[in-house]
Design a protein around this motif. Structure first.
Motif, PDB file in Angstrom:
ATOM      1  N   HIS A 449       0.804  -1.232   0.000  1.00 37.50           N
ATOM      2  CA  HIS A 449       0.000   0.000   0.000  1.00 37.50           C
ATOM      3  C   HIS A 449       0.833   1.276   0.000  1.00 37.50           C
ATOM      4  O   HIS A 449       0.362   2.321  -0.414  1.00 37.50           O
ATOM      5  CB  HIS A 449      -0.977  -0.003   1.179  1.00 37.50           C
ATOM      6  CG  HIS A 449      -0.320  -0.181   2.512  1.00 37.50           C
ATOM      7  ND1 HIS A 449       0.186  -1.385   2.928  1.00 37.50           N
ATOM      8  CD2 HIS A 449      -0.070   0.700   3.495  1.00 37.50           C
ATOM      9  CE1 HIS A 449       0.698  -1.239   4.138  1.00 37.50           C
ATOM     10  NE2 HIS A 449       0.572   0.019   4.502  1.00 37.50           N
ATOM     11  N   PHE A 450       2.084   1.199   0.498  1.00 37.77           N
ATOM     12  CA  PHE A 450       2.904   2.420   0.569  1.00 37.77           C
ATOM     13  C   PHE A 450       3.305   2.942  -0.813  1.00 37.77           C
ATOM     14  O   PHE A 450       3.394   4.142  -1.026  1.00 37.77           O
ATOM     15  CB  PHE A 450       4.172   2.182   1.389  1.00 37.77           C
ATOM     16  CG  PHE A 450       3.910   2.001   2.863  1.00 37.77           C
ATOM     17  CD1 PHE A 450       3.278   3.005   3.592  1.00 37.77           C
ATOM     18  CD2 PHE A 450       4.286   0.846   3.520  1.00 37.77           C
ATOM     19  CE1 PHE A 450       3.035   2.853   4.948  1.00 37.77           C
ATOM     20  CE2 PHE A 450       4.043   0.677   4.877  1.00 37.77           C
ATOM     21  CZ  PHE A 450       3.415   1.681   5.590  1.00 37.77           C
ATOM     22  N   THR A 451       3.560   2.012  -1.725  1.00 36.21           N
ATOM     23  CA  THR A 451       4.134   2.448  -2.999  1.00 36.21           C
ATOM     24  C   THR A 451       3.285   2.093  -4.221  1.00 36.21           C
ATOM     25  O   THR A 451       3.664   2.436  -5.345  1.00 36.21           O
ATOM     26  CB  THR A 451       5.524   1.792  -3.198  1.00 36.21           C
ATOM     27  OG1 THR A 451       5.370   0.383  -3.004  1.00 36.21           O
ATOM     28  CG2 THR A 451       6.539   2.331  -2.205  1.00 36.21           C
ATOM     29  N   ALA A 452       2.168   1.413  -4.018  1.00 34.44           N
ATOM     30  CA  ALA A 452       1.374   0.942  -5.163  1.00 34.44           C
ATOM     31  C   ALA A 452       0.920   2.104  -6.047  1.00 34.44           C
ATOM     32  O   ALA A 452       0.747   3.235  -5.589  1.00 34.44           O
ATOM     33  CB  ALA A 452       0.152   0.190  -4.653  1.00 34.44           C
ATOM     34  N   VAL A 453       0.743   1.796  -7.326  1.00 37.16           N
ATOM     35  CA  VAL A 453       0.142   2.758  -8.267  1.00 37.16           C
ATOM     36  C   VAL A 453      -1.236   2.206  -8.641  1.00 37.16           C
ATOM     37  O   VAL A 453      -1.366   1.029  -8.984  1.00 37.16           O
ATOM     38  CB  VAL A 453       1.021   2.900  -9.532  1.00 37.16           C
ATOM     39  CG1 VAL A 453       0.384   3.883 -10.512  1.00 37.16           C
ATOM     40  CG2 VAL A 453       2.431   3.344  -9.145  1.00 37.16           C
ATOM     41  N   PHE A 454      -2.251   3.068  -8.549  1.00 46.03           N
ATOM     42  CA  PHE A 454      -3.616   2.645  -8.866  1.00 46.03           C
ATOM     43  C   PHE A 454      -4.115   3.382 -10.109  1.00 46.03           C
ATOM     44  O   PHE A 454      -3.554   4.406 -10.498  1.00 46.03           O
ATOM     45  CB  PHE A 454      -4.566   2.992  -7.708  1.00 46.03           C
ATOM     46  CG  PHE A 454      -4.178   2.392  -6.387  1.00 46.03           C
ATOM     47  CD1 PHE A 454      -4.571   1.109  -6.048  1.00 46.03           C
ATOM     48  CD2 PHE A 454      -3.425   3.117  -5.466  1.00 46.03           C
ATOM     49  CE1 PHE A 454      -4.218   0.547  -4.824  1.00 46.03           C
ATOM     50  CE2 PHE A 454      -3.065   2.571  -4.241  1.00 46.03           C
ATOM     51  CZ  PHE A 454      -3.466   1.280  -3.918  1.00 46.03           C
ATOM     52  N   GLU A 455      -5.205   2.847 -10.681  1.00 46.07           N
ATOM     53  CA  GLU A 455      -5.900   3.601 -11.732  1.00 46.07           C
ATOM     54  C   GLU A 455      -7.400   3.395 -11.579  1.00 46.07           C
ATOM     55  O   GLU A 455      -7.854   2.339 -11.136  1.00 46.07           O
ATOM     56  CB  GLU A 455      -5.415   3.190 -13.133  1.00 46.07           C
ATOM     57  CG  GLU A 455      -5.650   1.737 -13.457  1.00 46.07           C
ATOM     58  CD  GLU A 455      -5.044   1.354 -14.796  1.00 46.07           C
ATOM     59  OE1 GLU A 455      -4.484   2.222 -15.477  1.00 46.07           O
ATOM     60  OE2 GLU A 455      -5.145   0.169 -15.167  1.00 46.07           O
ATOM     61  N   PRO A 456      -8.180   4.424 -11.924  1.00 47.04           N
ATOM     62  CA  PRO A 456      -9.631   4.314 -11.778  1.00 47.04           C
ATOM     63  C   PRO A 456     -10.212   3.315 -12.775  1.00 47.04           C
ATOM     64  O   PRO A 456      -9.689   3.168 -13.884  1.00 47.04           O
ATOM     65  CB  PRO A 456     -10.146   5.722 -12.091  1.00 47.04           C
ATOM     66  CG  PRO A 456      -8.949   6.594 -12.196  1.00 47.04           C
ATOM     67  CD  PRO A 456      -7.765   5.733 -12.437  1.00 47.04           C
ATOM     68  N   ILE A 457     -11.255   2.627 -12.338  1.00 49.58           N
ATOM     69  CA  ILE A 457     -11.983   1.747 -13.253  1.00 49.58           C
ATOM     70  C   ILE A 457     -13.204   2.527 -13.697  1.00 49.58           C
ATOM     71  O   ILE A 457     -14.090   2.810 -12.901  1.00 49.58           O
ATOM     72  CB  ILE A 457     -12.437   0.458 -12.533  1.00 49.58           C
ATOM     73  CG1 ILE A 457     -11.219  -0.283 -11.985  1.00 49.58           C
ATOM     74  CG2 ILE A 457     -13.269  -0.422 -13.462  1.00 49.58           C
ATOM     75  CD1 ILE A 457     -11.564  -1.450 -11.092  1.00 49.58           C
ATOM     76  N   GLU A 458     -13.228   2.915 -14.949  1.00 48.94           N
ATOM     77  CA  GLU A 458     -14.334   3.757 -15.391  1.00 48.94           C
ATOM     78  C   GLU A 458     -15.524   2.904 -15.780  1.00 48.94           C
ATOM     79  O   GLU A 458     -15.452   2.118 -16.709  1.00 48.94           O
ATOM     80  CB  GLU A 458     -13.886   4.619 -16.570  1.00 48.94           C
ATOM     81  CG  GLU A 458     -12.878   5.652 -16.115  1.00 48.94           C
ATOM     82  CD  GLU A 458     -12.820   6.850 -17.029  1.00 48.94           C
ATOM     83  OE1 GLU A 458     -13.653   6.944 -17.947  1.00 48.94           O
ATOM     84  OE2 GLU A 458     -11.929   7.692 -16.815  1.00 48.94           O
ATOM     85  N   SER A 459     -16.602   3.085 -15.050  1.00 51.40           N
ATOM     86  CA  SER A 459     -17.814   2.387 -15.458  1.00 51.40           C
ATOM     87  C   SER A 459     -18.503   3.263 -16.509  1.00 51.40           C
ATOM     88  O   SER A 459     -18.223   4.448 -16.606  1.00 51.40           O
ATOM     89  CB  SER A 459     -18.731   2.175 -14.256  1.00 51.40           C
ATOM     90  OG  SER A 459     -19.178   3.419 -13.809  1.00 51.40           O
TER      91      SER A 459
END
Ligand SMILES: *Cc1c(COP(=O)(O)O)cnc(C)c1O
Length: 482
Positions: A449-459
């Motif tokens: 969780h400290f370094t993860a990269v996320f991206e939005p899931i566009e519905s």
């Protein structure tokens, strides 16, 4: 008077740098939707953690000036030692740079590969330090916690029956020690009762198993014992603390919590031989036993801070602040964990966003939304932190709960700051059906969780709204009012 005030005046102020929503939007994208990657300068209200974020008192600042920075036997050490001894009652006091160093030093002496260390619930660094030694960190939270029974006043307790079964079903030597975390951080900061500490001690002493307390929030726990355990209503906080620690062989402490210090910790024990072994080892990694990786200034800060943390007017104010935020959120329909603890408010993101499955990280989505809306930094405590990705199928193995923690730094924010937080939730609640889930784009093997990269899931529905003038639609108060 019924109004509980902040029992202090403000003598120095630190300006808050304000940002706009569109700036925050771009900061979020740049940070890969990970709030640990956002520079604190761009945060308006920082509720990421209550660890090391406290405001020092005038007495602490004065003590900093008195500090003795001698390498060995500094006067500051003796003041520190005497403060710890008088509050906790142990003979040997060893300073360390923070809680996890205390964990490593103690477990190294106590725990062998394959052994089991039971706890009400291990904090994550505690677990990691036990697992590093090839041993098993076993969580035995009480039934009330497992069943989310909000009427239980001591949901942080250890499951006494479970502990008994463990001890009865294992050989002597399988359990080298037990640890109670007070308050139980990983169980939403719920407290542990005196009765539970006493019963745990009885079980362990009968089998001569050493028993320790992870004391990071000992003062908040003692205050909740005074309030909720009938026999202690008329007892002072310091006498409750003395009794709590009379049942154990020693304690570990991260002074970044109830030490009201920005850094530091200690190990305190009665066993002479154990203390000698720890002191020998700490010289290798922490420093000489009279400073243990801390400066004289830090030892002084802690010595004064520990005394301030057990003041009843301070604890009463701390509780009032937590309750103000907790009830303010409940009133507008935000699902929060009950009853509130003192150090943080926990929001149930899965209940707030029923349209986002746990695998799409509703907690992380809420944390990002709070930042976008108002520059508030919180911390996801759910699948992003405790889940795992199955690397073959790409599926998320989800955590049991999807919480977002709003941690309350000690003596830092005022009631109007918390009103601002409540307003941010109100605004998010109005458009909560539009909030999108997230997925991992990149993650590390450990403590992801400290370094993860996320991206939005566009519905689809969300992307249609995004192409429209969202703000206009939102102010028109669609059907999203709860
Ligand atoms: C913070 C914390 C620790 C670890 O302490 P650090 O000072 O962060 O190393 C251990 N146990 C509990 C319960 C904590 O809250």
């Amino acid at each position: 008077m019924k109004t509980i005030i902040e029992p202090f005046r403000i003598k120095a102020v630190e300006p808050i740098h304000l940002t706009t929503k569109s700036e925050r939007n771009s900061f979020l994208i740049k940070a890969g939707f990970n709030l640990f990657q956002i520079p604190a300068q761009n945060v308006t209200i920082d509720l990421l953690t209550d660890s090391g974020t406290a405001a020092l008192s005038n007495e602490q600042w004065a003590a900093l000036m008195r500090a003795d920075e001698s390498y060995a036997g500094a006067a500051s050490f003796y003041r520190f030692e005497s403060a710890v001894r008088s509050i906790f009652g142990f003979r040997h006091v060893m300073p360390v740079h923070q809680g996890r160093a205390a964990e490593r030093l103690l477990f190294q002496q106590m725990v062998r590969p394959g052994q089991i260390v039971p706890s009400n619930t291990h904090f994550d660094t505690t677990r990691a330090n036990i697992e590093c030694l090839g041993a098993n960190a076993l969580d035995l939270p009480c039934q009330a916690w497992r069943e989310s029974d909000s009427n239980e006043h001591f949901a942080g307790n250890i499951d006494i029956e479970g502990l008994k079964q463990l001890l009865d079903s294992t050989d002597s030597g399988a359990v080298p020690m037990a640890l109670l975390t007070v308050t139980n951080n990983a169980c939403a900061g719920q407290p542990v009762s005196m009765q539970n500490i006493r019963e745990t001690s009885k079980l362990l002493r009968r089998r001569q198993i050493p028993f320790f307390i992870d004391a990071a929030r000992f003062a908040e726990n003692a205050f909740l014992i005074q309030q909720r355990e009938a026999a202690y209503a008329d007892r002072s906080i310091s006498s409750i603390v003395s009794e709590m620690f009379s049942y154990v062989d020693g304690c570990l402490m991260s002074c970044k919590k109830d030490g009201i210090a920005n850094i530091g910790g200690f190990i305190a024990v009665n066993d002479d031989a154990l203390a000698d072994r720890i002191k020998e080892e700490m010289i290798v990694t922490e420093g000489f036993p009279t400073y243990g990786g801390l400066s004289g200034r830090e030892l002084e800060t802690i010595a004064v801070g520990l005394g301030e943390a057990i003041q009843e007017d301070y604890l009463r104010y701390r509780q009032a602040a937590a309750q103000f935020l907790h009830f303010g959120l409940r009133k507008i329909g935000v699902p929060v964990v009950c009853p509130p603890s003192l150090h943080a408010i926990y929001v149930d993101a899965a209940a707030m966003f029923p349209h986002i499955p746990a695998s799409q990280l509703p907690g992380q989505a809420l944390a990002c939304e709070l930042y976008r809306e108002a520059g508030i930094r919180s911390c996801e405590i759910g699948t992003a932190m405790f889940g795992k990705t199955d690397h073959e199928t790409g599926e998320q193995i989800c955590a049991p709960k999807e919480l977002v923690r709003l941690a309350l730094p000690r003596r830092v924010y005022t009631q109007s700051h918390y009103e601002y937080v409540i307003e941010a939730f109100k605004n998010i609640t109005k458009r909560r059906h539009l909030v999108q889930g997230l997925r991992f784009k990149a993650q590390a093997q450990k403590l992801r969780h400290f370094t993860a990269v996320f991206e939005p899931i566009e519905s689809e529905i969300v992307s249609i709204f995004c192409q429209l003038d969202v703000e206009k639609y939102l102010t028109a108060d669609l059907a999203y009012e709860i």
